[in-house]
Design a protein around this motif. Structure first.
Motif, PDB file in Angstrom:
ATOM      1  N   UNK A  34      16.076  69.965  21.891  1.00 45.93           N
ATOM      2  CA  UNK A  34      15.636  70.966  22.860  1.00 45.93           C
ATOM      3  C   UNK A  34      14.543  70.413  23.769  1.00 45.93           C
ATOM      4  N   UNK A  35      13.632  69.648  23.199  1.00 45.49           N
ATOM      5  CA  UNK A  35      12.550  69.072  23.995  1.00 45.49           C
ATOM      6  C   UNK A  35      13.085  68.038  24.982  1.00 45.49           C
ATOM      7  N   UNK A  36      14.112  67.295  24.593  1.00 48.35           N
ATOM      8  CA  UNK A  36      14.736  66.348  25.534  1.00 48.35           C
ATOM      9  C   UNK A  36      15.320  67.103  26.726  1.00 48.35           C
ATOM     10  N   UNK A  37      15.960  68.234  26.455  1.00 48.29           N
ATOM     11  CA  UNK A  37      16.508  69.067  27.529  1.00 48.29           C
ATOM     12  C   UNK A  37      15.373  69.621  28.397  1.00 48.29           C
ATOM     13  N   UNK A  84       0.316  71.945  17.915  1.00 47.21           N
ATOM     14  CA  UNK A  84      -0.755  71.685  18.882  1.00 47.21           C
ATOM     15  C   UNK A  84      -0.171  71.361  20.249  1.00 47.21           C
ATOM     16  N   UNK A  85       0.822  70.481  20.275  1.00 45.70           N
ATOM     17  CA  UNK A  85       1.438  70.107  21.552  1.00 45.70           C
ATOM     18  C   UNK A  85       2.174  71.299  22.163  1.00 45.70           C
ATOM     19  N   UNK A  86       2.859  72.078  21.316  1.00 40.15           N
ATOM     20  CA  UNK A  86       3.570  73.255  21.824  1.00 40.15           C
ATOM     21  C   UNK A  86       2.613  74.289  22.422  1.00 40.15           C
ATOM     22  N   UNK A  87       1.478  74.512  21.791  1.00 42.30           N
ATOM     23  CA  UNK A  87       0.510  75.480  22.322  1.00 42.30           C
ATOM     24  C   UNK A  87      -0.026  74.992  23.671  1.00 42.30           C
ATOM     25  N   UNK A  88      -0.330  73.708  23.781  1.00 40.71           N
ATOM     26  CA  UNK A  88      -0.769  73.146  25.064  1.00 40.71           C
ATOM     27  C   UNK A  88       0.329  73.310  26.115  1.00 40.71           C
ATOM     28  N   UNK A 129       5.480  63.856  25.596  1.00 34.72           N
ATOM     29  CA  UNK A 129       4.647  63.764  24.386  1.00 34.72           C
ATOM     30  C   UNK A 129       5.231  64.665  23.299  1.00 34.72           C
ATOM     31  N   UNK A 130       5.643  65.864  23.697  1.00 34.10           N
ATOM     32  CA  UNK A 130       6.249  66.798  22.733  1.00 34.10           C
ATOM     33  C   UNK A 130       7.515  66.206  22.134  1.00 34.10           C
ATOM     34  N   UNK A 131       8.286  65.478  22.926  1.00 34.19           N
ATOM     35  CA  UNK A 131       9.502  64.839  22.419  1.00 34.19           C
ATOM     36  C   UNK A 131       9.164  63.843  21.307  1.00 34.19           C
ATOM     37  N   UNK A 132       8.149  63.033  21.530  1.00 35.31           N
ATOM     38  CA  UNK A 132       7.737  62.042  20.521  1.00 35.31           C
ATOM     39  C   UNK A 132       7.280  62.755  19.244  1.00 35.31           C
ATOM     40  N   UNK A 133       6.463  63.786  19.402  1.00 35.72           N
ATOM     41  CA  UNK A 133       5.953  64.527  18.238  1.00 35.72           C
ATOM     42  C   UNK A 133       7.095  65.255  17.520  1.00 35.72           C
ATOM     43  N   UNK A 134       8.026  65.829  18.270  1.00 31.48           N
ATOM     44  CA  UNK A 134       9.175  66.504  17.660  1.00 31.48           C
ATOM     45  C   UNK A 134      10.058  65.513  16.914  1.00 31.48           C
ATOM     46  N   UNK A 137       3.218  68.935  38.384  1.00 29.91           N
ATOM     47  CA  UNK A 137       3.455  67.493  38.483  1.00 29.91           C
ATOM     48  C   UNK A 137       3.265  66.768  37.162  1.00 29.91           C
ATOM     49  N   UNK A 138       2.544  67.386  36.237  1.00 31.13           N
ATOM     50  CA  UNK A 138       2.240  66.692  34.979  1.00 31.13           C
ATOM     51  C   UNK A 138       2.860  67.324  33.732  1.00 31.13           C
ATOM     52  N   UNK A 139       3.370  68.540  33.837  1.00 33.05           N
ATOM     53  CA  UNK A 139       3.835  69.236  32.641  1.00 33.05           C
ATOM     54  C   UNK A 139       5.036  68.532  31.994  1.00 33.05           C
TER      55      UNK A 139
END
Length: 144
Positions: free
Chosen positions: A89-92, A25-29, A68-73, A60-62
């Protein structure tokens, strides 16, 4: 006298389920917002100056979506039993998107455009991966 042979008891393999759905869900967003960016930039370059009124706030917000994706990952990895590389990868991506924001506001397009291209490719590729059957494998199954 009946003897029973003890059959080896297989440990149930912990596979990411809810955490994978959340990650998807987070990745699609994230992918939708990221893919919109070059489209909006193209509209701006075509003369539609109002496109920057959408491009700028998304940019500015992405990077917050990446947080959020980092937390979910991390939940997918640590709680769900999934693999660790989406978290790394999300941290990068988080850092890259923040750098992208800075160079965008500085109008340094020599960095902004190639970095944006790399970000789009990475987010879309990760999103596609998340829907492949291998994303459902546990860490242990993935190592086999």
């Amino acid at each position: 006298m009946t003897t029973h042979t003890a059959e080896p008891v297989e440990k149930s393999v912990r596979r990411p389920r809810a955490s994978l759905v959340s990650l998807r869900i987070v990745l699609v967003l994230h992918a939708a917002l990221i893919v919109a960016q070059p489209i909006l930039a193209g509209y701006f370059l075509s003369g539609n100056v109002d496109a920057m009124n959408i491009h700028s706030p998304i940019g500015s917000s992405v990077w917050l979506v990446a947080l959020i994706q980092f937390v979910v990952a991390a939940i997918y990895w640590l709680v769900g039993g999934g693999r660790s590389w989406p978290t790394v990868l999300t941290a990068v991506l988080f850092v890259a998107e923040f750098v992208q924001l800075v160079f965008g506001y500085q109008r340094n397009f020599a960095v902004h455009i190639p970095l944006g291209t790399a970000i789009v490719i990475t987010v879309v590729w990760t999103t596609v991966w998340s829907f492949r059957p291998t994303a459902r494998l546990s860490r242990r199954e993935a190592k086999r």
